[in-house]
Enzyme design. Structure first.
Site, PDB file in Angstrom:
ATOM      1  N   THR A  22      -0.123  -6.497   7.803  1.00  0.00           N
ATOM      2  CA  THR A  22      -0.561  -7.858   7.436  1.00  0.00           C
ATOM      3  C   THR A  22      -0.118  -8.269   6.038  1.00  0.00           C
ATOM      4  O   THR A  22      -0.555  -9.306   5.531  1.00  0.00           O
ATOM      5  CB  THR A  22      -2.097  -7.960   7.524  1.00  0.00           C
ATOM      6  OG1 THR A  22      -2.677  -7.049   6.579  1.00  0.00           O
ATOM      7  CG2 THR A  22      -2.606  -7.666   8.919  1.00  0.00           C
TER       8      THR A  22
ATOM      9  N   VAL B 271       0.843  -1.205   0.000  1.00  0.00           N
ATOM     10  CA  VAL B 271       0.000   0.000   0.000  1.00  0.00           C
ATOM     11  C   VAL B 271       0.878   1.255   0.000  1.00  0.00           C
ATOM     12  O   VAL B 271       0.519   2.285  -0.588  1.00  0.00           O
ATOM     13  CB  VAL B 271      -0.988  -0.026   1.192  1.00  0.00           C
ATOM     14  CG1 VAL B 271      -0.297   0.191   2.521  1.00  0.00           C
ATOM     15  CG2 VAL B 271      -2.118   0.968   0.995  1.00  0.00           C
ATOM     16  N   ASP B 272       2.053   1.165   0.583  1.00  0.00           N
ATOM     17  CA  ASP B 272       3.016   2.285   0.587  1.00  0.00           C
ATOM     18  C   ASP B 272       3.356   2.666  -0.861  1.00  0.00           C
ATOM     19  O   ASP B 272       3.289   3.840  -1.255  1.00  0.00           O
ATOM     20  CB  ASP B 272       4.281   1.833   1.336  1.00  0.00           C
ATOM     21  CG  ASP B 272       5.200   2.988   1.716  1.00  0.00           C
ATOM     22  OD1 ASP B 272       6.284   2.712   2.269  1.00  0.00           O
ATOM     23  OD2 ASP B 272       4.839   4.148   1.455  1.00  0.00           O
TER      24      ASP B 272
ATOM     25  N   VAL C 183       3.571  -7.379   3.700  1.00  0.00           N
ATOM     26  CA  VAL C 183       5.032  -7.619   3.746  1.00  0.00           C
ATOM     27  C   VAL C 183       5.511  -7.912   5.167  1.00  0.00           C
ATOM     28  O   VAL C 183       6.400  -8.728   5.390  1.00  0.00           O
ATOM     29  CB  VAL C 183       5.776  -6.375   3.186  1.00  0.00           C
ATOM     30  CG1 VAL C 183       7.270  -6.403   3.495  1.00  0.00           C
ATOM     31  CG2 VAL C 183       5.525  -6.264   1.691  1.00  0.00           C
TER      32      VAL C 183
END
Ligand code: APR
Length: 178
Positions: free
Chosen positions: A118, A33-34, A120
């Site tokens: 939840t 998501v980063d 990496v």
């Protein structure tokens, strides 16, 4: 407006005032998501992150949202799962609490979270869900801001685990309140 919800979607498309980024302690981007948030926000996000000198696990830092629909991004490095006896639950709870405290301090009304740690960082999903939901609900019980918090799960499978956890811990509670 519903105070809390679990939805499935892509958090980079969220119209919440702030979205939370499951970052790492450098705050200089990554995958998951980063990576998606930085890709959608554009290079100005990284430029601002460079000025922040990183962030400790469990703490949170605020930046602009730039090309994202969200006005702000709240970056929080979650704990890396190491088996559960290295303080992971407390650190994960601290991520949610720190983000909510920061949102309240800035008068932010709506905040969307991804499922922190939840991916990496391999935090087992059902254990993370219990920690996340408790941290969020404990905060909302004591504060008027944010007015709305959502857990934005990327897959139905993730949503299902959060909803199951919610039903175990909170739906029963509602029944007892009726
Ligand atoms: N919208 C919502 N959720 C998403 C999205 C998206 N666009 N993309 C991924 N996710 C979900 C994943 O499916 C997972 O449930 O975010 C959750 C967190 O997974 P990661 O992004 O891998 O984050 P985390 O496990 O906290 O690991 C953080 O990964 O990307 C690097 O720089 C980051 O080093 C840090 C580490």
């Amino acid at each position: 407006m519903e105070r809390f919800a679990i939805i499935t979607g892509d958090i980079t498309l969220s119209d919440a005032e702030a979205i939370v980024n499951a970052a790492n302690t450098t705050l200089l981007g990554g995958s998951g998501v980063d990576g998606a948030i930085h890709a959608a926000a554009g290079p100005e996000l990284l430029a601002e992150c460079r000025t922040l000198n990183g962030c400790e696990t469990g703490r949170a830092k605020l930046t602009g949202g730039y090309r994202l629909p969200a006005k702000y991004v709240i970056h929080t490095p979650g704990p890396i799962w190491r088996g559960g006896n290295s303080g992971e639950p407390a650190l994960l709870a601290s991520c949610y609490r720190s983000c909510l405290e920061l949102a309240e301090q800035h008068g932010i009304r709506t905040v969307d979270f991804p499922s922190i740690s939840t991916g990496v960082y391999r935090y087992p999903l059902s254990q993370a869900a219990g920690v996340a939901l408790k941290a969020i609900m404990d905060f909302l019980a004591k504060h008027d801001l944010p007015e709305r918090v959502r857990l934005v799960c990327h897959t139905e499978e993730t949503s299902k685990i959060y909803r199951q956890t919610w039903n175990i811990w909170y739906a029963g509670d509602k029944a007892s309140r009726m």
